[in-house]
Each structure stands twice: as structure tokens, then as C-alpha cells.
Design a protein around this motif. Structure first.
Motif, PDB file in Angstrom:
ATOM      1  N   ARG A  23      -6.922  79.765 -75.681  1.00 30.92           N
ATOM      2  CA  ARG A  23      -8.305  79.975 -75.719  1.00 30.92           C
ATOM      3  C   ARG A  23      -9.077  78.399 -75.091  1.00 30.92           C
ATOM      4  NH1 ARG A  23     -10.667  78.329 -81.768  1.00 30.92           N
ATOM      5  NH2 ARG A  23      -9.708  76.769 -82.184  1.00 30.92           N
ATOM      6  N   MET A  24     -10.052  78.274 -74.538  1.00 32.23           N
ATOM      7  CA  MET A  24     -10.326  77.306 -74.059  1.00 32.23           C
ATOM      8  C   MET A  24     -12.053  77.027 -74.472  1.00 32.23           C
ATOM      9  SD  MET A  24      -8.178  75.649 -72.013  1.00 32.23           S
ATOM     10  CE  MET A  24      -6.748  75.765 -71.231  1.00 32.23           C
ATOM     11  N   ARG A  25     -12.320  75.822 -74.405  1.00 33.83           N
ATOM     12  CA  ARG A  25     -13.833  75.446 -74.387  1.00 33.83           C
ATOM     13  C   ARG A  25     -14.570  75.913 -73.180  1.00 33.83           C
ATOM     14  NH1 ARG A  25     -14.284  72.206 -78.630  1.00 33.83           N
ATOM     15  NH2 ARG A  25     -12.367  71.010 -79.565  1.00 33.83           N
ATOM     16  N   PRO A  26     -15.954  75.852 -73.528  1.00 36.49           N
ATOM     17  CA  PRO A  26     -16.709  76.315 -72.267  1.00 36.49           C
ATOM     18  C   PRO A  26     -16.620  75.702 -70.923  1.00 36.49           C
ATOM     19  CG  PRO A  26     -18.255  76.207 -74.641  1.00 36.49           C
ATOM     20  CD  PRO A  26     -16.795  75.715 -74.639  1.00 36.49           C
ATOM     21  N   HIS A  27     -16.275  74.131 -70.829  1.00 36.19           N
ATOM     22  CA  HIS A  27     -16.109  73.358 -69.779  1.00 36.19           C
ATOM     23  C   HIS A  27     -14.744  74.038 -69.045  1.00 36.19           C
ATOM     24  CE1 HIS A  27     -13.398  70.847 -72.494  1.00 36.19           C
ATOM     25  NE2 HIS A  27     -13.249  70.552 -71.233  1.00 36.19           N
ATOM     26  N   ASN A  28     -14.025  74.403 -69.830  1.00 37.02           N
ATOM     27  CA  ASN A  28     -12.503  74.924 -69.180  1.00 37.02           C
ATOM     28  C   ASN A  28     -12.490  76.266 -69.094  1.00 37.02           C
ATOM     29  OD1 ASN A  28     -10.892  73.493 -67.997  1.00 37.02           O
ATOM     30  ND2 ASN A  28      -9.477  72.899 -69.937  1.00 37.02           N
ATOM     31  N   ALA A  29     -13.743  77.205 -69.404  1.00 39.44           N
ATOM     32  CA  ALA A  29     -13.597  78.694 -69.471  1.00 39.44           C
ATOM     33  C   ALA A  29     -12.843  79.339 -68.309  1.00 39.44           C
ATOM     34  CB  ALA A  29     -14.755  79.407 -69.635  1.00 39.44           C
ATOM     35  N   VAL A 222     -21.951  69.897 -65.878  1.00 33.01           N
ATOM     36  CA  VAL A 222     -22.926  70.530 -65.197  1.00 33.01           C
ATOM     37  C   VAL A 222     -22.164  71.385 -64.202  1.00 33.01           C
ATOM     38  CG1 VAL A 222     -24.560  70.327 -63.165  1.00 33.01           C
ATOM     39  CG2 VAL A 222     -24.690  68.863 -64.921  1.00 33.01           C
ATOM     40  N   GLY A 223     -20.845  71.065 -63.541  1.00 41.54           N
ATOM     41  CA  GLY A 223     -20.179  72.226 -62.817  1.00 41.54           C
ATOM     42  C   GLY A 223     -19.598  73.187 -63.793  1.00 41.54           C
ATOM     43  N   ALA A 224     -19.316  73.044 -65.013  1.00 41.54           N
ATOM     44  CA  ALA A 224     -18.885  74.099 -65.944  1.00 41.54           C
ATOM     45  C   ALA A 224     -19.976  74.965 -66.231  1.00 41.54           C
ATOM     46  CB  ALA A 224     -18.423  73.540 -67.227  1.00 41.54           C
ATOM     47  N   TRP A 226     -22.581  75.608 -64.351  1.00 44.89           N
ATOM     48  CA  TRP A 226     -22.921  76.585 -63.133  1.00 44.89           C
ATOM     49  C   TRP A 226     -21.774  77.584 -62.905  1.00 44.89           C
ATOM     50  CZ3 TRP A 226     -26.340  78.073 -59.938  1.00 44.89           C
ATOM     51  CH2 TRP A 226     -26.014  78.711 -58.718  1.00 44.89           C
ATOM     52  N   ARG A 227     -20.784  77.261 -63.313  1.00 45.43           N
ATOM     53  CA  ARG A 227     -19.345  78.254 -62.902  1.00 45.43           C
ATOM     54  C   ARG A 227     -19.593  79.450 -64.233  1.00 45.43           C
ATOM     55  NH1 ARG A 227     -16.555  73.460 -62.184  1.00 45.43           N
ATOM     56  NH2 ARG A 227     -15.640  73.374 -64.081  1.00 45.43           N
ATOM     57  N   ASN A 228     -20.094  78.913 -65.482  1.00 40.94           N
ATOM     58  CA  ASN A 228     -20.015  80.021 -66.332  1.00 40.94           C
ATOM     59  C   ASN A 228     -21.356  80.740 -66.080  1.00 40.94           C
ATOM     60  OD1 ASN A 228     -17.874  79.087 -67.720  1.00 40.94           O
ATOM     61  ND2 ASN A 228     -19.203  77.577 -69.134  1.00 40.94           N
ATOM     62  N   ARG A 229     -22.241  80.362 -65.545  1.00 43.49           N
ATOM     63  CA  ARG A 229     -23.468  81.109 -65.249  1.00 43.49           C
ATOM     64  C   ARG A 229     -23.211  82.235 -64.082  1.00 43.49           C
ATOM     65  NH1 ARG A 229     -29.007  80.322 -65.426  1.00 43.49           N
ATOM     66  NH2 ARG A 229     -30.404  81.568 -63.649  1.00 43.49           N
ATOM     67  N   ARG A 230     -22.295  81.446 -63.067  1.00 38.91           N
ATOM     68  CA  ARG A 230     -21.936  82.562 -62.046  1.00 38.91           C
ATOM     69  C   ARG A 230     -20.925  83.491 -62.395  1.00 38.91           C
ATOM     70  NH1 ARG A 230     -17.999  79.305 -58.646  1.00 38.91           N
ATOM     71  NH2 ARG A 230     -16.899  79.966 -60.487  1.00 38.91           N
ATOM     72  N   ASP A 231     -20.069  83.173 -63.410  1.00 38.57           N
ATOM     73  CA  ASP A 231     -18.877  84.184 -63.667  1.00 38.57           C
ATOM     74  C   ASP A 231     -19.495  85.195 -64.938  1.00 38.57           C
ATOM     75  OD1 ASP A 231     -17.114  82.831 -62.486  1.00 38.57           O
ATOM     76  OD2 ASP A 231     -16.231  81.619 -64.323  1.00 38.57           O
ATOM     77  N   ALA A 232     -20.705  84.967 -65.300  1.00 35.03           N
ATOM     78  CA  ALA A 232     -21.273  85.907 -66.142  1.00 35.03           C
ATOM     79  C   ALA A 232     -21.512  87.271 -65.486  1.00 35.03           C
ATOM     80  CB  ALA A 232     -22.680  85.405 -66.792  1.00 35.03           C
TER      81      ALA A 232
END
Length: 455
Positions: A23-29, A222-224, A226-232
Motif C-alpha cells: 500500500r502507498m500514500r496518495p503521493h505515491n499511488a 501538486v504532481g501527485a 494531478w495524477r490522482n485526478r487523471r487516474d480516477a
């Protein structure tokens, strides 16, 4: 299709065994979503977060066997200094006995962090990861290396001067550490040159170098985001999402309601805990989720929790019933969970050895996944803030004090007579704002809304 465009469901090895990271934290999802170990025919494939692939052929000239190297005998030293080795390392070797790929079990166990080292032995951890099943699919025998007489593990052989690859996941990108280190070094050198050599232009250089420390943090965060928003939309567009439905007045917080979830995909079950850490469990193979068990109390048979078990009967996740299925919509939420997973459902009494006694107040005390039940429940406000704090949980709490303190040295330059002094003061002010601003906003938002229990 390019590797960057593949989703988990499109991997060549989807029909075979896939091993998923911890498992990873949000910045490393993105590591949990992309990184995989899987078989593509007679080739072992290691995919990282990029995603880039390393391919290791199996057979003559390639991998011939796998050896489980046990952890060092000093468990405390291992957990504190080398946590990735807490359950040992599976080493893939060629026919000459030289190491090709080292796979720390703790980095490839999805529930690492919610199951204790004492409750899980290396052999059992190996089975939970799915690595033996992957090795069997590739025709690779798995052996266990005995401990040396001193009780310490022997170092893996590197052979011919070539070090093996290591399947590990960094908490932060390598460039982040370099920028932060260079920023602190540049600040120190700039100050020494500016004051010792009376070189005015070194003052803004020193302040700008120090500003690189919070700037590097901001780029990662900020990069994390954005990536989490895109990956949703990329990974979870078709997922069945189960959200908690707690009993009213049980202390549920907006953070718990908005962050925690169980998402069911065709090949995976994705669990996100209260502080946003994400883990993926498979739905097939010996290590996949194949059974739901509802735990009930021995006396009145009231539901206590729900265990996600694999084919071997091992518990892979634990949800407290009163926070997930005991609310007004709890019955429909439970039926939705059972329908989405399409696995067998059983009911078991909580074993007496796990019942709370004395100072133990919670039913899950003594359960191997008690830590999982805790993070899949509403957390106390202070604990939630500590667990989600970038400084407390990721880069270290001292930065929040030391970096602004260092910036105060040149902050008075804002009122200086020269342009270089004012520029240095501006960089110092920006550094303080970049450090304290997000932390203060997060603390205020948590105290007055996000971690305030609902009435």
C-alpha cells in the motif's frame, strides 16, 4: 499499444499471476496502480511506476531458480533500518547461482503496514504476495536459504561484478532528494561566501537555494494531485464503489466518509483507508480475494466486522461493521459488496482468544489485522492530522521548524537598501510561506471541518 497506455487489465499477464506492490500514500499511488510483477510466457516482467518494463527470460542463460533469503535475526534493527527486509528477500538466480533480481517481500505485500512482523512469518508472507504462484507459472523452483550459524543472513551474490536489480519502491523520487540536498548545501555555501567575502549577490543565491526545498515538496504534491485526478477516470471509471455507512453518532468524520472506500474492478479490489493510503488485492489466484467472512459476537451474534480472505483462508483486509454496514443504508451496502465481489459468504463467531479483555476496549484488539480495522475506521483528529501531514509522515517534522528558521537570517533584507538584499528577503518570505502556508491551512481545515466528528 505502448506500455504507458496499458491499464492493469490490459497487461499481457492478466490471465496469469500478477504480484502487486504494498500500500502507498496518495503521493505515491501511481506505484500501486502501475507497478507489477507478472509472467509473459516464459519471461518474468518487472514493471515500475513510469511504467517501464524489465524483462528476465526464464531457462538456459536466464533465471533458473528463486531463493528466499530470511531476514536478519535482529527484528528490531531490521524494521527500523531495513524495513523492506522485514520478511526476507526472494532472489531470482541464473544457472551459475548469480543473482538477477532481488524482490523484498515487504515491498510486494499489499497489506504491509497493517499486519505485524510477529504475526506473519517469512514463508507465510511469501505465500500472501503470490510470488510462489508466479514462480510456479514460470517453472521456477523456490528454495529457502538456511540461516548462517551466527543467525545473520548471508549477503546475496552479485557475480562477475554485476549487482542484481532490486524491485523496490522509493517513497519519494530520487530527484527530490537531490534538489533538497543541493538547496541546503547552496544556502550554506552562499551565506558563507556572502558574509565572509562580502559578496552581495550571493545573498539571493543562498535564499533561492533554500527556497528549492519547499519547492521540491510542492512539485511532488501538486504532481501527485494531478495524477490522482487523471487516474480516477482511467482506472476507476467502471469500478463498483462501496463507501462506508456508519451508525449515526459513532464519530464518523467528513475525512472518513470522503476518503475511505472499497472499489471493485474486474481483476482487483482496491481499498483506500482513512488517510488515503491505497492498496490493491487481486481477485484470482491463490492470493486473491475469494471469500467474505462476517464476524459475529459469540453471545448475541451481532455483526462485528467483515474479513476479506484468499483461497488459502488468510485474511487480507478487515472492515469494522459498525462503520461500514450498520447505518441507514447498511443492508443495501452489504448486498452491493457481496454482489460486486461475487464470492462465497460465510459467518463465523469471533474466537474467544480475540475477545477484548481487561484494558482492551475494541473487538479487533488481538486480530492479526487490527491495524487495518483501525485505519478503515474514523481516526481521532490529531492522529489523522499526523498521519496525513507531509512533514510528519513523509519528509520529517523538523523541516517545518528548521527551514523557516534558516530563512529568517535573510528575511530582514525585504527592508534593505540594495536590490540584492530585497531579492534575498523576497525568496526568504516565499520559503516561509511555502513551508507554513499549506501546513497551517491543513491544520485549520482539519480542526474545524474535515476531522470534526459528525453529530
Amino acid at each position: 499499444m505502448k506500455a504507458e497506455q496499458r491499464t492493469t487489465e490490459e497487461l499481457p499477464g492478466r490471465q496469469n499471476v500478477m504480484v502487486r506492490p504494498r500500500r502507498m500514500r496518495p503521493h505515491n499511488a501511481e506505484v500501486v496502480r502501475r507497478a507489477r510483477l507478472y509472467a509473459d510466457g516464459r519471461t518474468l516482467v518487472l514493471r515500475d511506476r513510469r511504467p517501464r518494463e524489465r524483462r528476465y527470460p526464464v531457462g538456459p542463460g536466464g533465471i533458473r531458480r528463486a531463493v528466499l533469503v530470511p531476514p536478519p535475526s535482529d527484528a528490531w534493527e531490521t524494521v527500523t533500518k531495513r524495513p523492506a527486509e522485514r520478511w526476507g528477500v526472494l532472489v531470482f538466480q541464473n544457472e551459475d547461482g548469480h543473482d538477477v533480481l532481488c524482490v523484498p517481500l515487504a515491498d510486494w505485500l499489499p497489506e504491509a503496514g497493517v499486519v505485524g512482523i510477529l504475526e506473519l512469518k517469512p514463508a507465510k508472507c511469501l505465500n500472501r504476495t503470490g510470488l510462489p504462484e508466479l514462480a510456479a507459472a514460470l517453472g521456477i523452483p523456490v528454495e529457502e536459504q538456511p540461516r548462517s550459524k551466527t543467525g545473520e543472513r548471508e549477503l546475496p551474490a552479485t557475480g562477475s561484478g554485476h549487482a542484481p536489480n532490486h524491485a523496490v519502491h522509493r517513497e519519494l523520487p530520487r530527484w527530490h532528494s537531490w534538489i533538497r540536498g543541493l538547496g541546503l548545501f547552496g544556502w550554506l555555501v552562499g551565506l558563507v561566501v556572502a558574509f565572509a567575502g562580502d559578496v552581495d549577490w550571493c545573498l539571493p543565491v543562498a535564499a533561492g537555494a533554500l527556497f528549492a526545498v519547499p519547492a521540491a515538496d510542492s512539485v511532488v504534491r501538486v504532481g501527485a494531485w494531478w495524477r490522482n485526478r487523471r487516474d480516477a477516470g482511467r482506472y476507476f471509471a467502471e469500478a463498483v464503489v462501496i463507501t462506508p455507512d456508519p451508525v449515526p453518532g459513532e464519530g464518523a468524520t467528513p475525512r472518513f466518509r470522503r476518503t475511505t472506500s472499497v472499489r471493485v474492478l474486474p481483476a482487483d479490489v482496491v481499498l483506500t483507508d482513512t488517510v488515503g493510503r491505497e492498496r490493491w488485492l487481486g481477485r484470482d489466484g491463490a492470493h486473491g480475494v475469494t471469500r467474505l467472512v462476517r464476524l459475529v459476537s459469540a453471545g448475541d451474534r451481532q455483526p462485528l466486522g467483515v474479513e476479506f480472505r484468499d483461497r488459502s483462508g488468510e485474511v487480507r483486509a478487515l472492515l469494522p461493521w459498525r462503520y461500514w454496514f450498520a447505518g441507514p443504508q447498511g443492508r443495501s451496502r452489504w448486498e452491493e459488496t457481496v454482489s460486486a465481489l461475487s464470492v462465497s459468504v460465510a459467518e463465523e463467531e469471533m474466537r474467544s482468544s480475540r475477545q477484548p479483555t481487561g484494558a482492551m476496549k475494541l473487538w479487533w484488539d488481538g486480530h492479526p489485522l487490527a491495524a487495518d480495522a483501525r485505519v478503515m475506521s474514523p481516526l481521532p483528529a490529531k492522529e489523522a492530522r499526523d498521519e496525513t501531514s507531509w512533514h510528519s509522515s513523509v519528509v520529517g517534522g523538523n523541516e517545518l521548524l528548521l527551514v523557516p528558521l534558516f530563512s529568517l537570517v535573510l528575511l530582514a533584507g525585504l527592508y534593505g537598501d540594495t536590490g540584492t538584499a530585497r531579492l534575498a528577503g523576497l525568496f526568504s518570505a516565499l520559503t516561509i510561506v511555502a513551508e507554513w502556508g499549506p501546513a497551517a491551512m491543513r491544520s485549520v481545515f482539519s480542526r474545524f471541518y474535515y476531522d470534526k466528528p459528525e453529530e
